[in-house]
Design a protein around this motif. Structure first.
Motif, PDB file in Angstrom:
ATOM      1  N   GLU A 107       0.828  -1.207   0.000  1.00  0.00           N
ATOM      2  CA  GLU A 107       0.000   0.000   0.000  1.00  0.00           C
ATOM      3  C   GLU A 107       0.859   1.252   0.000  1.00  0.00           C
ATOM      4  O   GLU A 107       0.554   2.247  -0.669  1.00  0.00           O
ATOM      5  CB  GLU A 107      -0.930   0.011   1.231  1.00  0.00           C
TER       6      GLU A 107
ATOM      7  N   GLU B  70       2.472   1.420  -3.717  1.00  0.00           N
ATOM      8  CA  GLU B  70       1.586   1.581  -4.873  1.00  0.00           C
ATOM      9  C   GLU B  70       0.960   2.966  -4.956  1.00  0.00           C
ATOM     10  O   GLU B  70       0.560   3.413  -6.022  1.00  0.00           O
ATOM     11  CB  GLU B  70       0.513   0.495  -4.901  1.00  0.00           C
ATOM     12  N   ASN B  71       0.901   3.683  -3.850  1.00  0.00           N
ATOM     13  CA  ASN B  71       0.314   5.023  -3.841  1.00  0.00           C
ATOM     14  C   ASN B  71       1.333   6.134  -4.057  1.00  0.00           C
ATOM     15  O   ASN B  71       0.981   7.314  -4.019  1.00  0.00           O
ATOM     16  CB  ASN B  71      -0.458   5.258  -2.538  1.00  0.00           C
ATOM     17  N   ALA B  72       2.579   5.752  -4.298  1.00  0.00           N
ATOM     18  CA  ALA B  72       3.616   6.760  -4.554  1.00  0.00           C
ATOM     19  C   ALA B  72       3.313   7.502  -5.854  1.00  0.00           C
ATOM     20  O   ALA B  72       2.915   6.898  -6.841  1.00  0.00           O
ATOM     21  CB  ALA B  72       4.989   6.088  -4.648  1.00  0.00           C
ATOM     22  N   ASP B  73       3.500   8.802  -5.834  1.00  0.00           N
ATOM     23  CA  ASP B  73       3.345   9.613  -7.044  1.00  0.00           C
ATOM     24  C   ASP B  73       4.675   9.642  -7.789  1.00  0.00           C
ATOM     25  O   ASP B  73       5.671  10.135  -7.261  1.00  0.00           O
ATOM     26  CB  ASP B  73       2.931  11.047  -6.690  1.00  0.00           C
TER      27      ASP B  73
ATOM     28  N   PHE C  28       1.782   9.853 -12.221  1.00  0.00           N
ATOM     29  CA  PHE C  28       0.973   8.643 -12.175  1.00  0.00           C
ATOM     30  C   PHE C  28       1.291   7.893 -10.890  1.00  0.00           C
ATOM     31  O   PHE C  28       2.309   8.143 -10.237  1.00  0.00           O
ATOM     32  CB  PHE C  28       1.236   7.764 -13.405  1.00  0.00           C
ATOM     33  N   LYS C  29       0.406   6.987 -10.520  1.00  0.00           N
ATOM     34  CA  LYS C  29       0.605   6.190  -9.310  1.00  0.00           C
ATOM     35  C   LYS C  29       1.520   5.008  -9.610  1.00  0.00           C
ATOM     36  O   LYS C  29       1.375   4.344 -10.638  1.00  0.00           O
ATOM     37  CB  LYS C  29      -0.730   5.684  -8.763  1.00  0.00           C
ATOM     38  N   ALA C  30       2.436   4.725  -8.714  1.00  0.00           N
ATOM     39  CA  ALA C  30       3.427   3.668  -8.921  1.00  0.00           C
ATOM     40  C   ALA C  30       2.776   2.309  -9.172  1.00  0.00           C
ATOM     41  O   ALA C  30       3.292   1.494  -9.932  1.00  0.00           O
ATOM     42  CB  ALA C  30       4.372   3.586  -7.730  1.00  0.00           C
ATOM     43  N   GLY C  31       1.634   2.049  -8.556  1.00  0.00           N
ATOM     44  CA  GLY C  31       0.980   0.748  -8.687  1.00  0.00           C
ATOM     45  C   GLY C  31       0.660   0.361 -10.122  1.00  0.00           C
ATOM     46  O   GLY C  31       0.549  -0.830 -10.436  1.00  0.00           O
ATOM     47  N   THR C  32       0.552   1.358 -11.017  1.00  0.00           N
ATOM     48  CA  THR C  32       0.264   1.038 -12.422  1.00  0.00           C
ATOM     49  C   THR C  32       1.450   0.348 -13.094  1.00  0.00           C
ATOM     50  O   THR C  32       1.283  -0.286 -14.132  1.00  0.00           O
ATOM     51  CB  THR C  32      -0.110   2.310 -13.224  1.00  0.00           C
TER      52      THR C  32
ATOM     53  N   GLU D 249       0.674  -3.573 -12.073  1.00  0.00           N
ATOM     54  CA  GLU D 249      -0.668  -4.100 -11.840  1.00  0.00           C
ATOM     55  C   GLU D 249      -1.012  -5.349 -12.645  1.00  0.00           C
ATOM     56  O   GLU D 249      -1.766  -6.196 -12.169  1.00  0.00           O
ATOM     57  CB  GLU D 249      -1.729  -3.012 -12.034  1.00  0.00           C
TER      58      GLU D 249
ATOM     59  N   ASP E  87      10.984   9.756  -8.646  1.00  0.00           N
ATOM     60  CA  ASP E  87      10.307   9.562  -7.357  1.00  0.00           C
ATOM     61  C   ASP E  87      10.725  10.728  -6.456  1.00  0.00           C
ATOM     62  O   ASP E  87      11.563  10.584  -5.577  1.00  0.00           O
ATOM     63  CB  ASP E  87      10.736   8.204  -6.768  1.00  0.00           C
TER      64      ASP E  87
END
Length: 201
Positions: free
Chosen positions: A36, A39-42, A53-57, A60, A113
């Motif tokens: 969590e 994945e929410n890192a910008d 964009f969000k790191a989780g992409t 995924e 990052d």
């Protein structure tokens, strides 16, 4: 006799300093990251049109190998492509020609990052004592032999790491934190973790 004692004391302190600098005794322990948190890192693209964009992409669908400032894992690119897993580098700053100079040494995509999320949750720094660590000099020499010269711009003390992240919510399959500048996880360990990724169709 007093000067001799003082001299021996100074030598003893110097030896103790070199010994401590070459152990992990003075190094802050790494705090494990959660999915969590990562994945929410910008993150930001680098180029003419910068986009957030969000790191989780990044992972995924197929999972990913995410490297926080280390180029030696580029040699794994062919094996990772065979396995259908992308390789990404995250850098913490974009100053001068840093990224342009880094690009020839890294085979994957590079993103910014700025919040240094992948260098945390608890950032670890290696200050000036790092320069008297034998391992640091060996790593610098290895990088220099490979043609990477680095630079003297920007922040240079935060230690990075490597993550192998599974697709979707599979989680973090490998988290390696640098113990000193240039300390990288073995390719075999990374590939073993990558082979555990369960892709999402």
């Amino acid at each position: 006799m007093g000067m001799l004692s003082l001299g021996l004391g100074a030598v003893g302190v110097a030896i103790a300093g070199v010994f401590l600098a070459n152990t992990d005794f003075c190094l802050t322990g790494a705090e494990q990251a959660t999915l969590e948190y990562l994945e929410n890192a910008d993150l930001k693209t680098i180029g003419d049109e910068e986009k957030m964009f969000k790191a989780g992409t990044l992972w995924e669908k197929s999972g990913a190998v995410v490297v926080a400032e280390a180029s030696r894992l580029s040699s794994l690119k062919p094996q990772l492509e065979e396995l259908g897993v992308p390789l990404f580098a995250l850098v913490k700053e974009h100053i001068g020609t840093q990224i342009q100079d880094f690009r020839p040494h890294f085979a994957g995509d590079i993103f910014l990052d700025e919040q240094q999320i992948f260098y945390g949750p608890q950032q670890r720094k290696m200050g000036g004592l790092g320069f008297i660590r034998l391992g640091v000099w060996l790593n610098f020499f290895r990088a220099w032999k490979a043609g990477y010269q680095g630079n003297m711009e920007g922040e240079g003390f935060v230690l990075g790491g490597v993550f192998v992240i599974g697709a979707g919510k599979q989680g973090i399959l490998l988290e390696h934190r640098e113990k000193e500048f240039g300390n990288i996880v073995s390719s075999e360990v990374v590939l073993d973790a990558v082979k555990k990724i369960q892709k999402i169709d």
